[in-house]
Design an enzyme around this catalytic site. Sequence first.
Site, PDB file in Angstrom:
ATOM      1  N   THR A   1      53.010 -80.284  -0.467  1.00 33.85           N
ATOM      2  CA  THR A   1      52.101 -79.773   0.661  1.00 33.85           C
ATOM      3  C   THR A   1      51.214 -78.745  -0.971  1.00 33.85           C
ATOM      4  O   THR A   1      51.581 -78.491  -1.600  1.00 33.85           O
ATOM      5  CB  THR A   1      52.701 -78.425   1.184  1.00 33.85           C
ATOM      6  OG1 THR A   1      54.178 -78.841   1.690  1.00 33.85           O
ATOM      7  CG2 THR A   1      52.167 -77.603   2.038  1.00 33.85           C
TER       8      THR A   1
ATOM      9  N   ARG B   1      58.399 -82.531  14.689  1.00 30.70           N
ATOM     10  CA  ARG B   1      59.288 -81.158  14.213  1.00 30.70           C
ATOM     11  C   ARG B   1      57.420 -80.733  13.784  1.00 30.70           C
ATOM     12  O   ARG B   1      56.952 -81.225  13.365  1.00 30.70           O
ATOM     13  CB  ARG B   1      59.642 -81.813  13.491  1.00 30.70           C
ATOM     14  CG  ARG B   1      60.535 -80.347  12.234  1.00 30.70           C
ATOM     15  CD  ARG B   1      59.600 -80.838  11.017  1.00 30.70           C
ATOM     16  NE  ARG B   1      60.653 -79.358  10.257  1.00 30.70           N
ATOM     17  CZ  ARG B   1      59.472 -78.778   8.958  1.00 30.70           C
ATOM     18  NH1 ARG B   1      58.772 -79.931   8.582  1.00 30.70           N
ATOM     19  NH2 ARG B   1      60.339 -77.301   8.419  1.00 30.70           N
ATOM     20  N   ILE B   2      57.912 -79.250  13.848  1.00 28.42           N
ATOM     21  CA  ILE B   2      56.594 -78.054  13.114  1.00 28.42           C
ATOM     22  C   ILE B   2      57.267 -77.816  11.856  1.00 28.42           C
ATOM     23  O   ILE B   2      58.225 -77.000  12.296  1.00 28.42           O
ATOM     24  CB  ILE B   2      55.966 -77.992  14.430  1.00 28.42           C
ATOM     25  CG1 ILE B   2      55.410 -78.783  15.659  1.00 28.42           C
ATOM     26  CG2 ILE B   2      54.817 -76.703  13.615  1.00 28.42           C
ATOM     27  CD1 ILE B   2      54.683 -78.282  16.411  1.00 28.42           C
ATOM     28  N   GLY B   3      56.559 -77.533  10.961  1.00 29.37           N
ATOM     29  CA  GLY B   3      57.039 -76.521   9.448  1.00 29.37           C
ATOM     30  C   GLY B   3      56.116 -75.574   9.934  1.00 29.37           C
ATOM     31  O   GLY B   3      55.596 -74.762  10.304  1.00 29.37           O
ATOM     32  N   ASP B   4      56.205 -74.468   8.394  1.00 32.70           N
ATOM     33  CA  ASP B   4      56.300 -73.711   8.594  1.00 32.70           C
ATOM     34  C   ASP B   4      53.901 -73.250   7.878  1.00 32.70           C
ATOM     35  O   ASP B   4      53.736 -72.751   8.662  1.00 32.70           O
ATOM     36  CB  ASP B   4      56.189 -72.553   7.072  1.00 32.70           C
ATOM     37  CG  ASP B   4      56.460 -73.298   5.553  1.00 32.70           C
ATOM     38  OD1 ASP B   4      55.233 -73.032   5.045  1.00 32.70           O
ATOM     39  OD2 ASP B   4      56.324 -74.385   5.554  1.00 32.70           O
TER      40      ASP B   4
ATOM     41  N   THR C   1      54.332 -73.117  -0.208  1.00 31.27           N
ATOM     42  CA  THR C   1      55.515 -74.137   0.176  1.00 31.27           C
ATOM     43  C   THR C   1      56.952 -74.135  -0.272  1.00 31.27           C
ATOM     44  O   THR C   1      57.467 -73.476  -0.864  1.00 31.27           O
ATOM     45  CB  THR C   1      54.740 -74.542  -1.124  1.00 31.27           C
ATOM     46  OG1 THR C   1      55.004 -76.166  -1.125  1.00 31.27           O
ATOM     47  CG2 THR C   1      55.403 -73.616  -2.289  1.00 31.27           C
ATOM     48  N   GLY C   2      57.798 -75.231  -0.024  1.00 36.52           N
ATOM     49  CA  GLY C   2      58.808 -75.731   0.018  1.00 36.52           C
ATOM     50  C   GLY C   2      59.902 -75.889   1.653  1.00 36.52           C
ATOM     51  O   GLY C   2      59.026 -76.552   2.036  1.00 36.52           O
TER      52      GLY C   2
ATOM     53  N   GLY D   1      60.330 -75.865   4.428  1.00 35.54           N
ATOM     54  CA  GLY D   1      60.195 -75.222   5.840  1.00 35.54           C
ATOM     55  C   GLY D   1      61.024 -73.855   6.641  1.00 35.54           C
ATOM     56  O   GLY D   1      59.875 -73.185   6.985  1.00 35.54           O
TER      57      GLY D   1
END
Length: 330
Positions: A201, A229-232, A251-252, A254
């Site tokens: 990211t 799917r939605i991440g952070d 970052t990492g 999510g």
Amino acid sequence: MGWAIALHGGAGDIPKDLPPELREPRETCLRYCLQMGVDALKAHKSPLGVVELVGKMLLFCKCVAPEKLVRELENNPYFNAGKGSVLTSNGTVEMEACIMDGNTKNCGAVSGLTTVVNAISLARLVMEKTPHIYLAFEGAEAFAREQGVETMDPSHFITPRNIERLKQAKEANRVQVDYNTRPIAKDEKPPGSNGDSQLGTVGCVVVDSYGHLAAATSTGGLVNKMVGRIGDTPIIGAGTYANKLCAVSATGQGDAIIRATVARDVAALMEYKGLSLTEAADYVIEESAPKGTTGLIAVSATGEVTMPFNTTGMFRACATEDGHTELAIW
């Protein structure tokens, strides 16, 4: 007080024996994009314009007009955003991004993009051209067409490396979590087995000489993630946040970052507990985010910079007006 900039290309289980052909292009991009950001700040570009430029630059690494920096990062296939984004379980790309102005708290976010070349620029258009904060999937794609932003056929974003990574993840019947391409066995439960792809990211945070702050983050998400799917990254306060005190890009993994509201918590600790930027960021990384899941970059209104992580490594770089520069992985 003085300007400061920090950028990242992802945090995760980055092996210290990462082959030079994988490590050196990322380091070159970070170095180049950092200099582009510094030049833009010296030219008195706005923090919002700088973080957009660096975001784009980090993924493209070529000379452009110095107004738009996470956009270039989005075009570099060595990072997990734009071209080079990891693939869903259906073999498709779904990109997401977020941008936020600390002075006004105006922000924009997008998810589920399949054709937009620079998601971060579309996020800024959402912020500036709509009454909303967040657009996703077909609505975001339709808005992109309406605004005339650059688009490409979805196949443009798919690389042979990520086709192979998806194949490995499917064989393991898991989302892929390691920075290298080691698949995860069905019965293996390493820390953060539901984490975002560690291929990188990208994000950027900036403060100018007047103390104005901005943050931007862009990603392709997880290898073998479910469609939709939605991440952070696009979630304000999780992967991206800025106010008048600080700007943060995380970052990492999510899902862990969302649970810990990582970016907002840094700001909250400064606002309500009176902690310094470094103290607040260290607390979040050491106490809030599960070990092995998270890294972040942050700058304060007074020009302080911090880049902590609790993973094996994080591709990162920073520079300040007083001459300090840093580029590191581990």
